[in-house]
Design an enzyme around this catalytic site. Structure first.
Site, PDB file in Angstrom:
ATOM      1  N   LYS A  86      -8.997  -9.781  -4.684  1.00  0.00           N
ATOM      2  CA  LYS A  86      -9.084  -8.374  -4.340  1.00  0.00           C
ATOM      3  C   LYS A  86      -8.699  -7.489  -5.808  1.00  0.00           C
ATOM      4  CE  LYS A  86      -6.451  -5.602  -1.192  1.00  0.00           C
ATOM      5  NZ  LYS A  86      -5.358  -5.381  -0.112  1.00  0.00           N
ATOM      6  N   SER A 161      -6.567  -3.306   3.835  1.00  0.00           N
ATOM      7  CA  SER A 161      -7.013  -2.772   2.650  1.00  0.00           C
ATOM      8  C   SER A 161      -7.711  -3.889   1.993  1.00  0.00           C
ATOM      9  CB  SER A 161      -6.063  -2.481   1.825  1.00  0.00           C
ATOM     10  OG  SER A 161      -5.206  -3.262   1.631  1.00  0.00           O
ATOM     11  N   SER A 185      -3.582  -6.009   6.323  1.00  0.00           N
ATOM     12  CA  SER A 185      -4.502  -5.871   5.180  1.00  0.00           C
ATOM     13  C   SER A 185      -5.392  -7.095   5.136  1.00  0.00           C
ATOM     14  CB  SER A 185      -4.198  -5.285   3.954  1.00  0.00           C
ATOM     15  OG  SER A 185      -3.657  -3.808   4.129  1.00  0.00           O
TER      16      SER A 185
END
Length: 436
Positions: A86, A161, A185
């Protein structure tokens, strides 16, 4: 998986890939080539999962992994496996953009601690995946890089996210990805995209080198095609260092499970997940109050991190992110301090539940994936509904796992399992029973 998501790694487990690597039926260089080919298709480009690829670095790592395996050096189940990271997690020499114009051109000088752990395990880092701006949102459609789209319906949110990491796995581009989870997330996009997402207990995977959102709640987690692959990755990174849990009650179909009834959820979602736990007694738990505690602490901590940027260059934020930060600035300090005291009371309540049950079960999300940009209705982008069932376990720092639980209207639904710290194996064992 449905809907044209046939990347090379779809349906291939880490165990399968590991056997192929060690038998000579596959090579790390070959797996990496398949990853880049899957990422490079036009269909996957539309999903917008990756923001940076590291072809040169990944090819060198794959070559080294093949040489080590050929010489008898085996670093474990991630050795030679392509992995995505990420884009709020530092990878040395690669941009860390956080989905924000504030960090355009920023290049990390060193690896985050979790990336070092990946490298030590022999993993091959393919590149960086898209994130909701500064990881401050659960929809995955607010970023300077544009929205990350759901592989099951490209007009819908991927969830955030850790949006790009979930989509990269769901679409078969890579078998494993790292994400972060402050209020859900990892688990939110896992549920929306039909894969598994695991948030370890607080502190189990270090957050050094990860851009903070709310340090009291920030976790590093993993996303994979199955709960068993999450287990393999978790143990490869941390070692099987769990405390020995109390035995599961085998007289119950799935151990001692308590059902936590969600508030104001899509009834079809609840029905689908509840069907997996038909005999589990319902237990009351004030998830709304836990969400209120989460919001007070997260808002104050997020604004403290961003205060100078908000003052100096507010125009560089995406409008929804700036709006959230401006709202967060209005949270009074007394509310922040009181929230920690209130958290202690709920921690005792949940500990009491987990003295009587092995696991808590509930849906991961109140709904299936909403449409990108949707702001109206009960499940709009800024509605607390996106973290309604996930943030409690960040507040309490407990391990939580989302696994596929079926579909509603052709869209994936996730079941969420929660247990006490040190009993993570119970989550993975339960998931194996549910999917086996």
């Amino acid at each position: 998986m449905g809907g044209g998501m046939g990347g090379f790694f779809t349906g291939r487990t880490l165990a399968d890939l590991g056997r192929d690597l060690r038998s000579g039926d596959a090579s790390a260089a070959g797996l990496l080539a398949h990853a880049f080919a899957s990422i490079g298709t036009e269909a996957n480009a539309e999903l917008n999962a990756f923001v940076t690829l590291d072809r040169e670095g990944a090819e060198a790592a794959a070559k080294w992994a093949d040489e080590e395996l050929a010489s008898g050096i085996d670093r474990g189940p991630l050795h030679g496996i392509p992995v995505a990271v990420k884009d709020i997690i530092d990878v040395a020499g690669l941009p860390t953009g956080m989905g924000s114009a504030h960090f355009t051109g920023h290049v990390a000088e060193t690896d985050a601690a979790c990336v070092t752990m990946l490298r030590d395990a022999g993993a091959v880092i393919v590149g960086k995946t898209g994130t909701h701006e500064f990881a401050y949102g659960g929809s995955g459609d607010v970023s300077v890089n544009g929205p990350v789209r759901n592989p099951h319906d490209r007009e819908r949110m991927s969830g955030g996210s850790s949006s790009g990491s979930a989509v990269a796995v769901a679409a078969g581009m890579v078998p494993l990805a790292l994400g972060t989870d402050t209020g859900g997330s990892v688990r939110i996009p896992a549920a929306f995209c039909g894969i598994a997402g695991f948030k370890p207990p607080f502190g189990a995977i270090p957050t050094e080198g990860v851009f903070p959102l709310s340090p009291s709640f920030d976790h590093v987690g993993v996303l994979a095609g199955s709960a068993d692959d999450c287990r393999i990755a978790y143990h490869a990174l941390t070692g099987p260092a769990e405390a020995v849990p109390s035995p599961v009650d085998d007289s119950a179909p799935h151990g001692r499970v308590a059902w936590i009834e969600p508030e104001t959820a899509d009834p079809d979602v609840v029905r689908t997940v509840r069907a997996l736990f038909p005999d589990a007694p319902a237990e009351p738990l004030g998830l709304f109050e836990l969400r209120r505690i989460f919001r007070a602490i997260q808002d104050c901590e997020a604004y403290e991190i961003h205060a100078e940027r908000v003052a100096a260059a507010p125009e560089l934020y995406q409008p929804p992110t700036l709006e959230r930060l401006e709202q967060a600035a209005r949270t009074p300090g007394w509310r922040y301090l009181r929230a920690f005291r209130e958290r202690d009371g709920f921690a005792r309540q949940v500990a009491g539940l987990l003295d009587r049950y092995d696991l808590l079960a509930l849906p991961t999300m109140l709904m299936t994936a909403p449409k990108i940009g949707e702001t109206e209705g009960p499940f709009g982008r800024h509605a607390p509904a996106l973290v309604a069932l996930t943030c409690a376990w960040n507040v309490l720092g407990l391990p939580a796992l989302s696994v596929p639980a079926g579909t509603v209207g052709g869209l994936p639904v996730g079941a969420q399992l929660v247990t006490r710290r040190g009993a993570e194996s119970l989550l993975f064992d339960m998931a194996a029973r549910l999917t086996g």
